[in-house]
Design a protein around this motif. Sequence first.
Motif, PDB file in Angstrom:
ATOM      1  N   VAL A  18      56.324  22.767  11.378  1.00  0.00           N
ATOM      2  CA  VAL A  18      56.953  21.354  11.797  1.00  0.00           C
ATOM      3  C   VAL A  18      55.719  20.388  11.944  1.00  0.00           C
ATOM      4  N   GLN A  19      54.657  20.976  12.595  1.00  0.00           N
ATOM      5  CA  GLN A  19      53.542  19.873  12.708  1.00  0.00           C
ATOM      6  C   GLN A  19      52.846  19.542  11.457  1.00  0.00           C
ATOM      7  N   GLY A  20      53.020  20.367  10.328  1.00  0.00           N
ATOM      8  CA  GLY A  20      52.376  19.681   9.064  1.00  0.00           C
ATOM      9  C   GLY A  20      53.313  18.906   8.312  1.00  0.00           C
ATOM     10  N   VAL A  21      54.734  18.892   8.511  1.00  0.00           N
ATOM     11  CA  VAL A  21      55.533  17.923   8.177  1.00  0.00           C
ATOM     12  C   VAL A  21      55.405  16.546   8.802  1.00  0.00           C
ATOM     13  N   THR A  22      55.258  16.679  10.141  1.00  0.00           N
ATOM     14  CA  THR A  22      55.251  15.647  11.133  1.00  0.00           C
ATOM     15  C   THR A  22      53.741  14.593  10.631  1.00  0.00           C
ATOM     16  N   ALA A  24      51.984  14.822   7.851  1.00  0.00           N
ATOM     17  CA  ALA A  24      52.094  14.293   6.656  1.00  0.00           C
ATOM     18  C   ALA A  24      52.922  12.945   6.388  1.00  0.00           C
ATOM     19  N   LEU A  25      54.028  13.079   7.225  1.00  0.00           N
ATOM     20  CA  LEU A  25      55.082  11.879   7.238  1.00  0.00           C
ATOM     21  C   LEU A  25      54.443  10.709   7.857  1.00  0.00           C
ATOM     22  N   LEU A  26      53.565  10.811   8.726  1.00  0.00           N
ATOM     23  CA  LEU A  26      52.710   9.824   9.252  1.00  0.00           C
ATOM     24  C   LEU A  26      51.714   9.154   8.322  1.00  0.00           C
ATOM     25  N   VAL A  27      50.850  10.269   7.928  1.00  0.00           N
ATOM     26  CA  VAL A  27      49.232   9.667   7.078  1.00  0.00           C
ATOM     27  C   VAL A  27      49.845   9.111   5.863  1.00  0.00           C
ATOM     28  N   THR A  28      50.915   9.696   5.259  1.00  0.00           N
ATOM     29  CA  THR A  28      51.113   9.135   3.650  1.00  0.00           C
ATOM     30  C   THR A  28      51.977   8.042   3.582  1.00  0.00           C
ATOM     31  N   ARG A  29      52.569   7.521   5.000  1.00  0.00           N
ATOM     32  CA  ARG A  29      52.998   6.277   4.823  1.00  0.00           C
ATOM     33  C   ARG A  29      52.439   5.169   5.430  1.00  0.00           C
ATOM     34  N   ILE A  30      51.053   5.317   5.855  1.00  0.00           N
ATOM     35  CA  ILE A  30      50.309   4.283   6.342  1.00  0.00           C
ATOM     36  C   ILE A  30      50.405   2.879   5.646  1.00  0.00           C
ATOM     37  N   PRO A  31      50.252   2.980   4.524  1.00  0.00           N
ATOM     38  CA  PRO A  31      50.523   1.442   3.730  1.00  0.00           C
ATOM     39  C   PRO A  31      51.864   0.815   4.319  1.00  0.00           C
ATOM     40  N   ALA A  32      52.938   1.689   4.397  1.00  0.00           N
ATOM     41  CA  ALA A  32      54.098   1.170   4.970  1.00  0.00           C
ATOM     42  C   ALA A  32      54.158   0.823   6.400  1.00  0.00           C
ATOM     43  N   ILE A  33      53.533   1.445   7.224  1.00  0.00           N
ATOM     44  CA  ILE A  33      53.338   1.159   8.660  1.00  0.00           C
ATOM     45  C   ILE A  33      52.592  -0.151   8.691  1.00  0.00           C
ATOM     46  N   GLN A  34      51.408  -0.297   7.685  1.00  0.00           N
ATOM     47  CA  GLN A  34      50.710  -1.416   7.925  1.00  0.00           C
ATOM     48  C   GLN A  34      51.460  -2.850   7.513  1.00  0.00           C
ATOM     49  N   ASP A  35      52.241  -2.688   6.479  1.00  0.00           N
ATOM     50  CA  ASP A  35      53.272  -3.911   6.045  1.00  0.00           C
ATOM     51  C   ASP A  35      54.308  -3.811   7.075  1.00  0.00           C
ATOM     52  N   LEU A 141      52.275  24.322   4.079  1.00  0.00           N
ATOM     53  CA  LEU A 141      53.538  24.380   3.448  1.00  0.00           C
ATOM     54  C   LEU A 141      54.373  23.006   4.148  1.00  0.00           C
ATOM     55  N   GLY A 142      54.220  22.971   5.310  1.00  0.00           N
ATOM     56  CA  GLY A 142      54.829  21.769   5.932  1.00  0.00           C
ATOM     57  C   GLY A 142      54.369  20.561   5.451  1.00  0.00           C
ATOM     58  N   GLY A 143      52.963  20.551   5.280  1.00  0.00           N
ATOM     59  CA  GLY A 143      52.526  19.293   4.861  1.00  0.00           C
ATOM     60  C   GLY A 143      52.978  18.868   3.308  1.00  0.00           C
ATOM     61  N   ILE A 144      53.046  19.694   2.536  1.00  0.00           N
ATOM     62  CA  ILE A 144      53.548  19.620   1.128  1.00  0.00           C
ATOM     63  C   ILE A 144      54.957  19.028   1.169  1.00  0.00           C
ATOM     64  N   ALA A 145      55.812  19.605   2.088  1.00  0.00           N
ATOM     65  CA  ALA A 145      57.186  19.207   2.414  1.00  0.00           C
ATOM     66  C   ALA A 145      57.178  17.805   2.844  1.00  0.00           C
ATOM     67  N   GLY A 146      56.452  17.350   3.969  1.00  0.00           N
ATOM     68  CA  GLY A 146      56.438  16.202   4.524  1.00  0.00           C
ATOM     69  C   GLY A 146      55.996  15.057   3.545  1.00  0.00           C
ATOM     70  N   ALA A 147      54.843  15.469   2.579  1.00  0.00           N
ATOM     71  CA  ALA A 147      54.289  14.515   1.663  1.00  0.00           C
ATOM     72  C   ALA A 147      55.478  14.431   0.588  1.00  0.00           C
ATOM     73  N   SER A 148      56.178  15.126   0.368  1.00  0.00           N
ATOM     74  CA  SER A 148      57.397  15.147  -0.604  1.00  0.00           C
ATOM     75  C   SER A 148      58.278  14.221  -0.240  1.00  0.00           C
ATOM     76  N   LEU A 149      58.807  14.195   1.364  1.00  0.00           N
ATOM     77  CA  LEU A 149      59.750  13.670   1.909  1.00  0.00           C
ATOM     78  C   LEU A 149      59.440  12.228   1.990  1.00  0.00           C
ATOM     79  N   ALA A 150      57.985  11.895   2.215  1.00  0.00           N
ATOM     80  CA  ALA A 150      57.478  10.497   2.208  1.00  0.00           C
ATOM     81  C   ALA A 150      57.355  10.100   1.003  1.00  0.00           C
ATOM     82  N   MET A 251      46.617  20.300  -1.581  1.00  0.00           N
ATOM     83  CA  MET A 251      47.488  21.071  -0.617  1.00  0.00           C
ATOM     84  C   MET A 251      48.120  22.284  -0.934  1.00  0.00           C
ATOM     85  N   VAL A 252      48.585  22.364  -2.406  1.00  0.00           N
ATOM     86  CA  VAL A 252      49.137  23.691  -2.932  1.00  0.00           C
ATOM     87  C   VAL A 252      48.118  24.720  -2.859  1.00  0.00           C
ATOM     88  N   MET A 253      46.708  24.261  -3.052  1.00  0.00           N
ATOM     89  CA  MET A 253      45.631  25.414  -3.086  1.00  0.00           C
ATOM     90  C   MET A 253      45.610  25.924  -1.737  1.00  0.00           C
TER      91      MET A 253
END
Length: 405
Positions: A18-22, A24-35, A141-150, A251-253
């Motif tokens: 869950v933390q990996g998903v959370t 990743a969803l934050l850090v991969t959407r930083i440009p959108a947050i900035q905008d 695994l959560g990070g990969i899922a979160g990045a994919s959702l982002a 992340m996969v590795m």
Amino acid sequence: MTEVLRRGRASLAFSFLVQGVTFALLVTRIPAIQDRYGISDGLLPVFLAAVPVLAGAGSVGTEQLVKRVPPSAVLRWSQPVVLLALLGVGAGDAMWQVAVALGAFGLSVGALDASMNMLGVSLQRAYGRSIMLGFHAAYSLGGIAGASLAWAGAHWDLSLLVSYLPVVVVLLPAALVGSRWYVDAGTEAADAAAAAGKGGPVVFKLLLPLCLVMSFAYIGDSTVSNWSAKYLQDVLGSSEEVSTVPYNVYMVMTLLGRGLGDLGVRRFGAVAVVRAGSVVAALGFAVVAVAPGAWVGIAGFTVLGLGLCVIVPQTFAAAGRLFPGASDAAVARLNVFNYVGFLIGSPLVGGLGDAWNYRGAMLVPMVLVLVTLLYARSFAPEADRYGDGHERPRTADVGRGSNGL
């Protein structure tokens, strides 16, 4: 092996996921947050630096908090706060609102990271074999899922709130239900350590080698997360689309390396695994630095992920072995250096890249990862038995001469 421990292991692994998903969803959407909030390029680094600084404060506070309540209670309530803070980032429309949401995220994620790893260290001790890498594999695994959702949210041009809300609605109640089976296995071990005369406080001088290793590992990790895309585009001449590949393969590795890493620790020992990981990670940085083109650079980041991923989980585990009677305090203090490395890594590589060149900048984390070899002996479980028959370190011996490192 009791059913209680098995359920505790599964529920904690889900918390890592869950933390990996959370995150990743934050850090991969930083440009959108900035905008969304109109955060200027000059102000953005302040916001980004505030999160790990507050997370460090949350980790320090957790060290004091677990003297009064068990780590499972801290994790049970900090994880929902992290998820709600993520939702707050997506729901606001004013600068002060995102500042409050990111502040809450930073403080609660520090408590969450510290308490999760406290429980992981104590469960590994109860199991009597290496399982710590498996928890961090769940995070990957959560990070990969979160990045994919982002990616999906960005691809379909979804608002942050629309991207975050379904995830929080699903994961928050699931995390609360899963928290029913957390296991605090550290109390009995602490009592046994005290009975064996090993219940003393954490001595920072003895913990320092592991703190340095943690910082070096996160400098390497932040280099990949912050600079891999820019490096491929600006230095190796890739397209914007190809420049997104390095972080994904990295992340996969990490998932693959952590998924298999516990088997390696059981077969060859933690020292050998950390040494091998350090050499492989350094090799990856070297390939990146000399890569003639984009795909060789991607191969370097792939190798880098496979090596670097084993170091952090084993560092937490080593801290628990070093201070069996005060493992919670040791993990909380060590966790602060997670954020120290994150804070140092990005500006260090960026500054060197601007002042010198980015190929040369990649050699700095390579050298720092290799320094881990000097401290590899800190990961060895010295043969000393008590009570439950598990191997424990002779704390008095750690730090004596070169082998103590």
